[in-house]
Scaffold this motif. Structure first.
Motif, PDB file in Angstrom:
ATOM      1  N   GLY A 404       0.793  -1.221   0.000  1.00  0.00           N
ATOM      2  CA  GLY A 404       0.000   0.000   0.000  1.00  0.00           C
ATOM      3  C   GLY A 404       0.823   1.267   0.000  1.00  0.00           C
ATOM      4  N   SER A 405       0.668   2.069   1.056  1.00  0.00           N
ATOM      5  CA  SER A 405       1.330   3.373   1.163  1.00  0.00           C
ATOM      6  C   SER A 405       0.985   4.242  -0.045  1.00  0.00           C
ATOM      7  N   ILE A 406      -0.298   4.328  -0.349  1.00  0.00           N
ATOM      8  CA  ILE A 406      -0.767   5.126  -1.483  1.00  0.00           C
ATOM      9  C   ILE A 406      -0.718   6.587  -1.068  1.00  0.00           C
ATOM     10  N   GLY A 407       0.315   7.284  -1.501  1.00  0.00           N
ATOM     11  CA  GLY A 407       0.536   8.665  -1.110  1.00  0.00           C
ATOM     12  C   GLY A 407       1.774   9.208  -1.782  1.00  0.00           C
ATOM     13  N   LEU A 456       1.556  18.300  -4.912  1.00  0.00           N
ATOM     14  CA  LEU A 456       1.299  17.136  -4.056  1.00  0.00           C
ATOM     15  C   LEU A 456      -0.150  16.685  -4.160  1.00  0.00           C
ATOM     16  N   ASP A 457      -1.075  17.644  -4.161  1.00  0.00           N
ATOM     17  CA  ASP A 457      -2.496  17.307  -4.295  1.00  0.00           C
ATOM     18  C   ASP A 457      -2.767  16.599  -5.623  1.00  0.00           C
ATOM     19  N   SER A 458      -2.142  17.091  -6.689  1.00  0.00           N
ATOM     20  CA  SER A 458      -2.363  16.525  -8.015  1.00  0.00           C
ATOM     21  C   SER A 458      -1.850  15.090  -8.089  1.00  0.00           C
ATOM     22  N   ILE A 459      -0.657  14.851  -7.539  1.00  0.00           N
ATOM     23  CA  ILE A 459      -0.085  13.501  -7.588  1.00  0.00           C
ATOM     24  C   ILE A 459      -0.914  12.541  -6.745  1.00  0.00           C
ATOM     25  N   TYR A 460      -1.319  12.985  -5.555  1.00  0.00           N
ATOM     26  CA  TYR A 460      -2.124  12.106  -4.706  1.00  0.00           C
ATOM     27  C   TYR A 460      -3.458  11.768  -5.370  1.00  0.00           C
ATOM     28  N   PRO A 594       9.230  14.307  -6.512  1.00  0.00           N
ATOM     29  CA  PRO A 594       8.040  13.641  -5.957  1.00  0.00           C
ATOM     30  C   PRO A 594       8.217  12.131  -5.925  1.00  0.00           C
ATOM     31  N   ARG A 595       8.055  11.556  -4.747  1.00  0.00           N
ATOM     32  CA  ARG A 595       8.240  10.119  -4.566  1.00  0.00           C
ATOM     33  C   ARG A 595       7.002   9.536  -3.919  1.00  0.00           C
ATOM     34  N   HIS A 596       6.762   8.280  -4.283  1.00  0.00           N
ATOM     35  CA  HIS A 596       5.680   7.558  -3.619  1.00  0.00           C
ATOM     36  C   HIS A 596       6.024   6.102  -3.559  1.00  0.00           C
TER      37      HIS A 596
END
Length: 596
Positions: A404-407, A456-460, A594-596
């Motif tokens: 997971g860790s969807i962020g 950040l909002d757009s990527i999430y 940006p990392r996820h």
């Protein structure tokens, strides 16, 4: 002359690499004299060393500079071969106090279960287990064996799971280093050690649930294997390490004795004094031949996700997930008419968002072409690692897989106060106010911070939206399980992020079913891309991702390289007779992409 210097350096680098390669090839040739496929005795005991770490993924033994670390797939393939081999009369696993990831322990446990189902006696031996800390995962794996022996002077620790997290915010602030980081959302805690003084409630809750899930998996499995009440196993996990005699009395081990005593007992039981190491046994197995029958492509996604080409380690195995390499492998599998399904093996904590999105797109193309993609998750498939699993028709995980860790998180350090303390002053020349957006020498302006938050909002939104669409969840349902939170595979299945619990073989079985391949049909598992071997592996290990570009540049310059080298001195004198140089640099940003 800067161009000429770069060409010359590249040329010399290749010459040096070729020279080193020659030495390595010669050394390998000399060291390989003798039988490459040792003969297995007609009756022998297989000894498996579980004190060494196994690398998840990888095919074969690699072809690089150094011997490959044993791969999980290679060990399991050898154990499965032993289960069907009449010459193998028993299997002994040797353990120590080394730790092992939960998901890997579970995949190995499944292989030991297949050995036992085939009627092979199995023994585990340890001089000591968990006496110096670590998780219970090693004993958890040992408990899959029929009999467990512990050295009389050893101890058995079932100390539970724990994490100690350092927080360096005050230390960094005292040095004059501040941080401009942001994350989406409260469970995305990768940068908390830099921006907080203690653990946040969401981070604590996330770790607590992860460890509680693992602990219950250990309790339930050990209780079943050792025929002990679950409450008793839970009670034993609340105490310090037990001495060998205490562990035997508690029913956690079957016998206390030394290695030679175990070997004597096994020899008496099997009627053979021969024993064979697993690595030798694996070397005795036939090499895979040319692919035949139906092909299932196996694509390995191991390590950090980044843009460009995948990295190769010294053993010649891929050690990172380069978007270009991985996307090309998927395209090649899609375009190959012999490929009827793809098994995607993922073991990754995440990485670059844009790189992961490029890989996601290629997997969606496979989905659109109705080519079944089955993702099998290893120790961890979090953040960008989970991102690339989402297009799969089915996702398979171990109960202990970190999932997971969807962020998303991103940011930069700000060193303004540090430079002031050191008496260093920076001056800047720039053509745009945003040219120094990622500079560590100043904080974001209010306008830049507004843009940063919007990014950040757009990527999430993109990550969670694709996750919801791929997993068949509503936006509200996805928001409940996303927000940067990690889950075990067992919990991930309960909340809809995983379809089935199992191992690599489970994923292959599902791939056959989804592709409509008959159970008795011949199937070849073919790696895409093929792992590098020989000179290619050595050069990639030495030069990394620079290798393709380097060869490409040298190829284009081949026609002019000779004349340039011949005229080098004359050209140098004519252009710059005084030896003056003008330096122009473009310094890369040091901010965190940006990392996820």
């Amino acid at each position: 002359m800067r161009l000429f210097g770069k060409i010359l350096l590249a040329f010399l680098a290749v010459l040096g690499a070729l020279a080193l390669t020659g030495a390595v090839v010669a050394w390998k040739a000399v060291s390989s004299f003798g039988p490459s496929h040792p003969d297995v005795p007609d009756a022998t005991v297989l000894v498996v060393d579980f004190t060494t770490p196994f690398r998840d993924g990888g095919h074969g033994n690699g072809g690089g500079l150094f011997p490959a670390q044993p791969t999980l797939r290679g060990v399991i393939d050898a154990l499965d071969a032993a289960a069907e081999d009449d010459s193998i009369k028993a299997v002994i696993g040797r353990f120590g106090s080394d730790d092992r990831p939960m998901a890997q322990a579970q995949e190995l446990r499944a292989a030991i279960a297949r050995l036992r189902a085939a009627g092979k006696p199995t023994y585990a031996f340890a001089d000591s287990l968990g006496d110096m800390g670590g998780s219970p995962a090693t004993y958890y794996l040992a408990s899959a064996f029929e009999k467990i022996w512990l050295q009389p002077s050893g101890m058995l620790g079932l100390n539970g799971f724990q994490a100690e997290v350092p927080f360096a915010h005050k230390a960094l602030t005292d040095l004059g280093i501040t941080a401009e980081f942001g994350q989406r959302w409260e469970y995305k805690n990768a940068m908390d050690s830099l921006i907080r003084d203690d653990m946040s409630a969401p981070q604590r809750a996330s770790y607590d649930r992860l460890f509680q899930s693992w602990q219950m998996q250990v309790i339930e499995t050990v209780a079943a294997d050792r025929r002990i009440d679950k409450a008793k196993v839970n009670s034993l996990m609340q105490h310090p390490p037990m001495f060998a005699a205490e562990a035997k009395t508690a029913g956690l081990v079957d016998a206390t004795g030394y290695w030679d005593e175990l070997m004597t007992a096994v020899e008496d039981a099997t009627g053979t004094r021969s024993h064979f190491r697993l690595d030798d046994y694996a070397a005795s197995l036939p090499e895979p031949g040319e692919p035949h029958g139906t092909v299932i492509a196996v694509i390995e996604a191991q390590g950090n996700v980044h843009r460009g080409t995948s990295e190769v380690d010294g053993s010649g195995l891929y050690s990172s997930i380069g978007s270009d390499t991985t996307a090309e492998a998927i395209r090649n599998a899609i375009d190959d008419p012999k490929v009827k399904a793809i098994v995607l093996r993922i073991n990754s904590p995440g990485g670059d968002y844009i790189a992961a999105d490029g890989i996601w797109r290629e997997l969606m193309r496979a989905r659109d072409k109705r080519l079944p993609v089955i993702a099998t998750l290893g120790d961890v498939a979090a953040s960008g690692g989970y991102f690339i699993a989402m297009p799969a028709r089915k996702i398979v995980a171990q109960p202990g897989t970190i999932t997971g860790s969807i962020g998303v998180f991103a940011g930069k350090p700000v060193l303004t106060d540090l430079w002031a303390k050191l008496g260093i002053r920076w001056d800047t020349v720039q053509t745009s106010p945003n040219a120094t957006l990622w500079s560590p020498n100043r904080p974001f302006t209010p306008a830049e911070r507004q843009w940063f938050d919007r990014m950040l909002d757009s990527i999430y939104a993109d990550f969670s939206g694709k996750a919801a669409a791929n997993r068949g969840l509503t936006a509200a349902q996805m928001d409940q399980v996303a927000r940067g939170r990690i889950w075990t595979g067992a919990d991930a299945k309960a909340i809809g992020l995983v379809d089935e619990l199992g191992d690599f073989s489970t994923a292959v079985r599902i791939a056959r079913s989804e592709a409509g391949i008959a159970d008795d049909a011949d199937v070849s598992l073919v790696p895409y891309p093929a792992p590098p071997h020989g000179l290619e592996a050595v050069l990639q290990a030495l030069l990394g991702s620079k290798l393709p570009g380097l060869f490409s540049s040298l190829s284009r310059l081949q026609a002019v390289l000779g004349p340039v080298l011949g005229l080098a001195e004359q050209v140098s004198t004519a252009i710059d007779p005084r030896g003056n140089t003008v330096l122009a640099t473009g310094l890369p940003g040091v901010g965190t992409a940006p990392r996820h």
